[in-house]
Design a protein around this motif. Structure first.
Motif, PDB file in Angstrom:
ATOM      1  N   THR A 119       8.520  64.595  37.570  1.00  0.00           N
ATOM      2  CA  THR A 119       7.729  65.828  37.660  1.00  0.00           C
ATOM      3  C   THR A 119       6.308  65.564  37.171  1.00  0.00           C
ATOM      4  O   THR A 119       5.333  66.028  37.768  1.00  0.00           O
ATOM      5  CB  THR A 119       8.393  66.962  36.855  1.00  0.00           C
ATOM      6  N   LEU A 141      12.432  63.028  44.174  1.00  0.00           N
ATOM      7  CA  LEU A 141      13.443  64.079  44.304  1.00  0.00           C
ATOM      8  C   LEU A 141      14.779  63.624  43.712  1.00  0.00           C
ATOM      9  O   LEU A 141      15.442  64.382  42.990  1.00  0.00           O
ATOM     10  CB  LEU A 141      13.616  64.465  45.772  1.00  0.00           C
ATOM     11  N   LEU A 145      16.631  65.682  40.643  1.00  0.00           N
ATOM     12  CA  LEU A 145      17.960  66.257  40.868  1.00  0.00           C
ATOM     13  C   LEU A 145      18.981  65.644  39.914  1.00  0.00           C
ATOM     14  O   LEU A 145      19.890  66.327  39.435  1.00  0.00           O
ATOM     15  CB  LEU A 145      18.386  66.048  42.317  1.00  0.00           C
ATOM     16  N   ASP A 160       9.690  71.857  37.315  1.00  0.00           N
ATOM     17  CA  ASP A 160      10.637  70.997  38.036  1.00  0.00           C
ATOM     18  C   ASP A 160      11.041  71.651  39.363  1.00  0.00           C
ATOM     19  O   ASP A 160      11.073  70.998  40.406  1.00  0.00           O
ATOM     20  CB  ASP A 160      11.899  70.753  37.201  1.00  0.00           C
ATOM     21  N   VAL A 164      10.366  70.230  43.123  1.00  0.00           N
ATOM     22  CA  VAL A 164      11.485  69.970  44.029  1.00  0.00           C
ATOM     23  C   VAL A 164      11.256  70.672  45.374  1.00  0.00           C
ATOM     24  O   VAL A 164      11.517  70.095  46.436  1.00  0.00           O
ATOM     25  CB  VAL A 164      12.832  70.392  43.395  1.00  0.00           C
ATOM     26  N   GLU A 168      11.151  68.347  48.669  1.00  0.00           N
ATOM     27  CA  GLU A 168      12.152  68.561  49.714  1.00  0.00           C
ATOM     28  C   GLU A 168      11.468  68.600  51.084  1.00  0.00           C
ATOM     29  O   GLU A 168      11.949  68.004  52.054  1.00  0.00           O
ATOM     30  CB  GLU A 168      12.892  69.875  49.437  1.00  0.00           C
ATOM     31  N   ARG A 175      18.142  69.276  49.169  1.00  0.00           N
ATOM     32  CA  ARG A 175      18.449  69.055  47.747  1.00  0.00           C
ATOM     33  C   ARG A 175      19.929  69.208  47.436  1.00  0.00           C
ATOM     34  O   ARG A 175      20.456  68.496  46.578  1.00  0.00           O
ATOM     35  CB  ARG A 175      17.632  70.004  46.869  1.00  0.00           C
TER      36      ARG A 175
END
Length: 198
Positions: A119, A141, A145, A160, A164, A168, A175
């Motif tokens: 991040t 990613l 995750l 975060d 994401v 994505e 995800r």
């Protein structure tokens, strides 16, 4: 400038391995000579992510010559790092853990209270105006995750989640589908002997 070695902590997880690769790519885009390395063997979750994305694992190292230039990702504690870290020249640290490092010289240090180092790296790419390609996005990613357990961990932050969403789109990965498959791969015990399981 001499080559710089980028690595995460010992007993590497997905964040440590992917952050090493992503940080090395960041430095290369800035024109620096770097090599991403690892301080331990890959776990099955990380193997799954790298294989899925077609990315080679970083070179395994146990030590580096005294005075080597290094960048630390996903850790800053000497206890979790390479042997004789105090004899290295630490240029940068990018992390999301509490401060445990002390040096006698200034360095670039960026740690933020988020769920994953990736991040922070995502923000650094954006701030530097650097491209995040499909593969780099997939690596980022994967780590977020993993570290946030599909954004369900209490360590997950709004940042975060926002990152994401963007990753994505860039990576083209779902995800939930990809993330669940990756986490499941990490729980596969089929290659372990009964002794190893015990």
């Amino acid at each position: 400038m001499e080559k710089v070695y980028v690595f995460g902590h010992q007993n590497p997880d997905t964040d440590t391995i992917t952050s090493s690769i992503v940080m090395a790519n960041y430095e290369k885009l800035l024109g620096n000579e770097v090599e991403c390395c690892r301080l331990g063997n890959l776990n099955k979750e990380t193997e799954y992510a790298l294989n899925y994305l077609g990315v080679e694992a970083p070179r395994l190292i146990e030590e580096l010559p005294e005075g080597s230039n290094v960048i630390l990702v996903d850790h800053n504690s000497p206890l979790e790092s390479i042997k004789d870290l105090d004899k290295m020249n630490i240029l940068k640290v990018v992390d999301h853990h509490k401060l445990a490092l002390e040096t006698g010289y200034p360095l670039f240090y960026r740690a933020e209270p988020v769920g994953c180092t990736e991040t922070v790296l995502f923000k650094m790419y954006k701030e530097a105006g650097l491209e995040i390609d499909k593969t780099i996005a997939g690596l980022m990613l994967s780590a977020i995750l993993s570290d946030t357990l599909l954004l369900k961990s209490p360590t997950t932050t709004a940042e975060d989640k926002k990152v994401v969403d963007e990753l994505e789109k860039i990576s083209g990965l779902d995800r939930n589908v990809y993330g669940l498959d990756m986490l499941k791969a990490g729980t596969d015990l089929s290659d372990f002997t009964p002794e190893q399981l015990v």
